[in-house]
Design a protein around this motif. Structure first.
Motif: not given
Length: 444
Positions: A373-394
């Protein structure tokens, strides 16, 4: 000024060279958090409880300032990878200005709300008073925090990790040295108690910011803060917030989680609330270094994505995941082997130590799974994909953990809350893996 090393160097040495300085600085930050809590606990257990209750709001300030700074980082890295220098410069200057505004708003809002916030969780007037006294000083540095975080992410976006490490470590070491001096009044300094802990933190944050400013002025970066040529482009503002808002929510969600769990646990005993606060101090010793890997990975992912090096992006993700697993293995072993020793660093109460020992052993079951979860969320932020990253954290902080903790506490008492942690980590890891790979395939 050349940044092509981000897409040319072998991946493992590259990720290590970007991450290790951040891991080291995060380890020092973790040490500071533990030492800070250690000295506050010496004041009284009420002071430690007050610090635990203030933590969610303190985390909110960090979430807003760091989260938006992540947006600055991702946008700069992308434009550098795409060889769009003017856009990268504009993102840096505009992001710094907007984050300063965030700091000003947070200062007044958070200080104003603290008495009412604390009274939601305790009727102990001493705890409320200690929490208010600490927060008035600590939150007064919100603008300093916002500026420091913006500079940190600008330096990281261009690969200047050693400067970031130096600045962060100077601030943290200053905190560590000043804590006992200001809390207990050593030498010519007056005894300030819990206010001394807050002031030591603020001084350390100020020192870090000053170092960033000095380095920026004497050693030019690949991006320049050109305020005279600042362009309030609508698309640029939207880009910054499109990544910054989800990243902010990602970081703010632990505050919501802690507040919700405090409500559940307070129905059983104040000792469990203290245990939760101690756990979150201890877990920073693991998750901050893991975040160091994310910080090293994020600009690499953004730069290579901007340069259309999609296979390289995937390899960077896998290497970062393996490095994070190594950190979590160590954390799991420690929490299973010496939990009572870890808890007793912050309290001498036998009830609290007993409850904390059980909590650490249960919660740590989920540490390994959390790396996905931590690495996937961070990688998505780096790719500019904020919403999928947010879904993981939610999923990780709200949609699974809070309901699981509430339901399990009905059957298992307070220990049900601890079981909610590892169940949430396992379920979220499986879903995060799917979310990340689907999002990447759509963008490839």
């Amino acid at each position: 000024m050349e940044q092509t090393f981000m897409k040319e160097r072998p991946i493992l040495p590259l990720v290590l060279s970007m991450s290790l300085p951040m891991i080291l600085s995060m380890m020092v930050t973790s040490l500071y958090n533990i030492i800070d809590s250690y000295f506050v606990a010496k004041i009284s257990e009420d002071a430690m409880t007050a610090l635990s209750l203030v933590f969610p709001v303190q985390n909110l300030i960090n979430a807003v300032t760091i989260g938006f700074s992540i947006g600055i980082n991702a946008v700069i890295s992308y434009h550098l990878g795409a060889l769009e220098q003017e856009h990268a410069d504009n993102a840096a200057a505009l992001g710094l200005l907007l984050n300063t505004l965030h700091g000003i708003i947070l200062t007044f809002a958070c200080i104003g709300m603290m008495p009412f916030f604390l009274e939601m969780f305790t009727e102990n007037k001493e705890i409320v008073d200690l929490g208010v006294r600490y927060s008035r000083i600590a939150f007064g540095f919100a603008v300093i925090i916002s500026l420091g975080m913006a500079f940190e992410k600008i330096f990281q976006a261009v690969g200047k990790m050693s400067f970031t490490m130096f600045s962060m470590m100077c601030g943290c070491i200053s905190n560590i040295l000043l804590d006992p001096v200001l809390i207990f009044g050593l030498g010519p300094f007056p005894r300030m108690g819990i206010e001394g802990a807050a002031l030591a933190t603020g001084i350390g944050q100020t020192i870090s910011l000053v170092i960033y400013l000095v380095i920026y002025l004497i050693k030019p970066l690949p991006v320049r803060l050109r305020f005279r040529r600042l362009n309030f482009q609508r698309n640029m503002v939207l880009k910054l917030y499109a990544i910054g808002i989800p990243a902010t929510l990602n970081m703010a969600l632990p505050s919501l989680l802690i507040s919700a769990l405090n409500v559940i646990l307070s129905a059983y005993s104040q000792a469990y609330v203290t245990v939760l606060g101690i756990y979150y101090k201890l877990q920073t010793f693991l998750y901050l270094p893991a975040n160091g890997i994310v910080q090293g990975m994020r600009p690499l992912v953004g730069y290579n994505y901007g340069a259309s090096e999609h296979r390289r992006v995937q390899k960077i993700y896998r290497v970062a995941l393996l490095l994070a697993v190594g950190i979590m293995v160590l954390g799991t072993v420690l929490c299973q082997a010496i939990p009572s020793e870890l808890i007793s660093l912050f309290t001498s109460g036998s009830e609290t130590i007993s409850a904390g020992t059980s909590a650490l052993r249960i919660i740590s079951i989920g540490f390994l799974a959390s790396t996905v979860s931590v690495i996937s969320s961070g990688a998505l932020e780096g790719l500019g994909m904020g919403l999928p990253s947010l879904m993981i954290s939610l999923l990780r902080y709200v949609l699974i953990t809070i309901p699981a903790a509430f339901l399990l506490s009905r059957f298992l008492g307070a220990s049900g809350v601890w079981h909610g942690f590892w169940i949430s980590e396992l379920l979220t890891a499986a879903i995060a893996y799917v979310i990340y790979h689907r999002a990447v395939r759509r963008q490839a």
